[in-house]
Write an enzyme that holds these catalytic residues in place. Structure first.
Site, PDB file in Angstrom:
ATOM      1  N   GLU A 427      24.257  -1.504   8.761  1.00  0.00           N
ATOM      2  CA  GLU A 427      25.646  -1.888   8.492  1.00  0.00           C
ATOM      3  C   GLU A 427      26.228  -0.983   7.410  1.00  0.00           C
ATOM      4  O   GLU A 427      25.760  -0.965   6.280  1.00  0.00           O
ATOM      5  CB  GLU A 427      25.690  -3.351   8.007  1.00  0.00           C
ATOM      6  CG  GLU A 427      27.072  -3.806   7.578  1.00  0.00           C
ATOM      7  CD  GLU A 427      27.070  -5.248   7.032  1.00  0.00           C
ATOM      8  OE1 GLU A 427      26.010  -5.892   7.001  1.00  0.00           O
ATOM      9  OE2 GLU A 427      28.154  -5.711   6.630  1.00  0.00           O
ATOM     10  N   ASP A 500      23.652  -6.537   5.620  1.00  0.00           N
ATOM     11  CA  ASP A 500      23.701  -7.282   4.359  1.00  0.00           C
ATOM     12  C   ASP A 500      23.344  -8.738   4.627  1.00  0.00           C
ATOM     13  O   ASP A 500      23.583  -9.250   5.715  1.00  0.00           O
ATOM     14  CB  ASP A 500      25.122  -7.254   3.764  1.00  0.00           C
ATOM     15  CG  ASP A 500      25.530  -5.851   3.355  1.00  0.00           C
ATOM     16  OD1 ASP A 500      24.629  -5.007   3.185  1.00  0.00           O
ATOM     17  OD2 ASP A 500      26.750  -5.611   3.229  1.00  0.00           O
ATOM     18  N   ASP A 502      24.812 -11.402   4.032  1.00  0.00           N
ATOM     19  CA  ASP A 502      25.986 -12.251   3.804  1.00  0.00           C
ATOM     20  C   ASP A 502      26.619 -12.611   5.146  1.00  0.00           C
ATOM     21  O   ASP A 502      26.078 -12.285   6.201  1.00  0.00           O
ATOM     22  CB  ASP A 502      27.003 -11.543   2.888  1.00  0.00           C
ATOM     23  CG  ASP A 502      27.486 -10.234   3.501  1.00  0.00           C
ATOM     24  OD1 ASP A 502      27.184  -9.966   4.684  1.00  0.00           O
ATOM     25  OD2 ASP A 502      28.174  -9.476   2.795  1.00  0.00           O
ATOM     26  N   ASP A 504      29.287 -11.568   6.734  1.00  0.00           N
ATOM     27  CA  ASP A 504      29.642 -10.430   7.589  1.00  0.00           C
ATOM     28  C   ASP A 504      28.407  -9.839   8.247  1.00  0.00           C
ATOM     29  O   ASP A 504      28.415  -9.499   9.425  1.00  0.00           O
ATOM     30  CB  ASP A 504      30.335  -9.337   6.764  1.00  0.00           C
ATOM     31  CG  ASP A 504      31.808  -9.658   6.569  1.00  0.00           C
ATOM     32  OD1 ASP A 504      32.303 -10.577   7.265  1.00  0.00           O
ATOM     33  OD2 ASP A 504      32.441  -9.003   5.729  1.00  0.00           O
TER      34      ASP A 504
END
Ligand code: 0RA
Length: 639
Positions: A427, A500, A502, A504
């Site tokens: 990412e 990541d 998180d 997203d």
């Protein structure tokens, strides 16, 4: 179907202790899936009552205290004296296998064919159970606690002119790893059952949030198809037929879209058979054979032409196959028991399909010709793809377009030993840059992904080919896509998604997994897809950094530690320098990878529909609640 049921037809087999000792044997697992299984067990009993013609509404409620209630308006469960001397209601809820399901003598037949073990199992695995029955103009209640121990006797509460049963249970947190019921999971299944049970209304209420959904379809499989194809271009009205053979009832609906996917939804006695089985084989065999026979008899394919293959015939086809098999013929296979074994089901589905499909084609010549032409295009595309692949194998270079796409993005690995090669899908460019710096360039290739990946739940092959990001991934993996994907051609043994930790990142994971699931399913099935697990925290110690991968780990360290800790929270891969990234996430010696499996294709697909369907709010909520995709137990991003 319904035989005379009386208070004595219940067999007493075993105590509930066995269920608590080995819950997995009865409900599959003790995670979220097993938890929800309790609901289906109770609902299935009410559905049987509706199928037998008593009551056509069922209400499922998630209560504020975390319990679930299932209410029906059937005859009310039996409350008289059982031959054992006990009350029948008590027997139903405390004696394993009660209900006569496993006896040949009848009793009430159940909807569930899989685990189908009933009320006593739910009782065994609950903190408490409350039963209310209205029948014979009276209202009764009975209460159980701590794994099914009865509290007092059956009570008469007073007069009523209603009939029906209500079962409320609170799952035992000592048994389940989670006891949090998921409203959307229950809605999905309730909706599916409503599609298969024309005319029965299933209401789901979440009393924690006051959300309510009602599912009731008069047109059964036809409504199901409309729902599945809501956003798709279809090329004809749904075709439905039913028939019976060998005591097996077969219901079919099919419809072609202008897309390329071949989707099959099959059910046995209302339970989804995610791994297919003999009924699907029978249906597919008959479908392909009938089409070929028809096309030849009409001169649409010439004598010297080859027959269509199954994949040509099914390009763009969605099928729903729902069959009812008598209890004694039921045979399930596979780890999750999601595959039908019953050989008679193959014959029955074959016969019914042969007969009705041929009749339909003859009666609808214009559409039949259009469909055959579509199949011819699929066949030609397949031939062309095979030719192109053979040429590529024969040493011809990959197209210049493909090269251009790859140059500059992919940092490839040097080795040609594909069994040791890894492709990291990373990412963002910055993490991609770090990964390129620290990787083992002999075996690890890095492909940075920019921005969001296309949502492929409703995408066609054409959309995918137009999408640069996905196209690049397809070229890197090197084995084609969709019907032309060939696992023998993959360039990497491991495709590793690195995002990541998180929301997203989780979203990107799900989008990529959806793409692989729908267009390179074998890549997942054969165990080539992984998710990297970057650390969530770093704690500075005198011996260097100690990395932690979950909140649980952090809590444990916190409990043990006497001094104040110097904790760093990693929000993204970009917060680590190249060395840290290598140490924590990429070094094959130290890293943790999660292998993505399709252990239960049905569940996976259903999740994809929720995740990738139209309801963005539901999706966001789901992603935030539980990013565990198919990885029920072993992988949970905690935050
Ligand atoms: C068999 C006989 C009778 C009721 C039921 C089954 C029954 C079972 C369940 C499970 C959930 N809801 C249910 N409702 C009814 C009674 C037969 C009679 O009235 O004589």
């Amino acid at each position: 179907m319904s035989k005379n049921y009386d208070d004595n037809s219940i067999e007493i087999l075993e105590g509930l202790e066995a269920v608590r000792k080995r819950p997995g044997m009865y409900i599959g697992s003790v995670d979220g899936r097993g938890l929800h299984h309790l609901v289906w067990e109770v609902v299935d009993n009410s559905i049987d009552e509706a199928l037998n013609g008593f009551g056509n509404e069922i209400i499922i409620e998630i209560n504020k205290d975390g319990s679930v209630s299932v209410t029906d308006f059937g005859r009310g469960m039996p409350v008289g004296k059982h031959k054992s001397g006990k009350n029948t209601l008590e027997v139903i809820f405390t004696v394993l296998h009660a209900g006569g399901k496993f006896s040949d003598e009848g009793g009430y037949k159940t909807a569930g064919g899989l685990h189908g073990v009933g009320a006593s199992v739910v009782n065994a695995l609950s903190k408490w159970v409350d039963v209310e029955v209205c029948r014979d103009r009276k209202k009764y209640s009975m209460h159980f606690e701590n794994g099914g121990k009865k509290v007092g006797h059956i009570k008469e509460l007073g007069p009523t002119n209603k009939t029906g049963s209500k079962v409320t249970f609170l799952p035992d947190p000592a048994i389940f790893s989670t006891t949090n019921f998921n409203y959307s999971t229950i809605c999905e299944r309730a909706q599916e059952e409503a599609f298969l049970l024309s005319g029965v209304k299933l209401t789901v209420k979440d009393n924690r949030t006051d959300e309510v959904s009602e599912f009731c379809y008069e047109d059964g499989l036809r409504s199901f198809m409309d729902y599945l194809h809501e956003d798709k271009e279809v090329i004809h009205d749904t075709i439905c037929f039913s028939g019976e053979s060998n005591g097996i009832h077969v219901d079919v609906a099919f419809q072609y879209t202008d897309g390329y996917q071949d989707n099959m939804y099959s059910f046995v006695n209302l339970v989804r058979t995610g791994d297919g089985g003999s009924h699907e084989v029978g249906y597919k065999t008959a479908f392909t054979k009938t089409i070929n026979d028809y096309a030849r008899s009409e001169g649409l394919i010439r004598e010297k032409d080859k027959n269509f293959e199954g994949s040509d015939v099914r390009e763009g086809l969605t099928s729903i196959l729902s069959i009812t098999v008598p209890e004694k013929l039921l045979q399930f296979e596979g780890q999750t028991k999601g595959k039908l074994g019953t050989p008679e089901a193959k014959t029955a589905c074959e016969e019914v399909t042969n007969e009705h499909l041929m009749y339909f084609l003859r009666e609808n010549k214009q559409l039949a010709i259009e469909l055959v032409k579509k199949m011819q295009r699929a066949q030609m595309a397949r031939d062309a793809a095979r030719k192109a692949k053979d040429e590529a194998r024969a040493g011809k270079k990959s197209s210049s377009k493909a090269k251009e796409i790859l140059s500059g993005k992919l940092a490839n690995a040097q080795s040609k030993d594909y069994k040791r090669l890894e492709l990291f899908l990373v990412e963002g460019d910055s993490a991609g840059g770090s990964a390129k710096k620290c990787r083992d360039s002999k075996y690890q290739a890095i492909l940075p992904l920019r921005g969001k990946v296309l949502n492929t739940e409703k995408a066609s092959i054409v959309d995918i080919e137009k999408n640069e990001e996905l196209n690049t991934i397809i070229h890197c993996i090197g084995a084609g896509v969709g019907a032309h994907f060939d696992i023998d051609d993959i360039h990497y043994d491991k495709v590793i998604i690195m995002t990541d930790a998180d929301t997203d990142g989780a979203h990107i994971q799900v989008l990529l997994l959806t793409f692989f699931y729908r267009f390179m399913r074998e890549l997942i099935e054969q165990g080539h897809v992984y998710v990297a697990m970057p650390p969530l925290y770093g704690i500075k110690t005198k011996d260097g950094m100690n990395y932690l991968y979950s909140d649980d780990e952090l809590n444990k360290v916190r409990e043990k530690s006497k001094t104040k800790l110097d904790i760093q929270r990693y929000k993204g891969l970009g917060e680590m320098d190249a060395d840290q990234l290598w140490d924590t996430t990429m070094d094959p010696e130290k890293r943790t990878l999660i292998k993505v499996t399709i252990e239960d294709a049905a569940l996976c697909e259903r999740k994809i529909s929720v995740l990738m369907g139209n309801n963005a709010e539901l999706r966001r909520k789901w992603i935030e609640d539980n990013i565990d995709f198919t990885l029920e137990e072993d992988y949970k991003v905690t935050r």
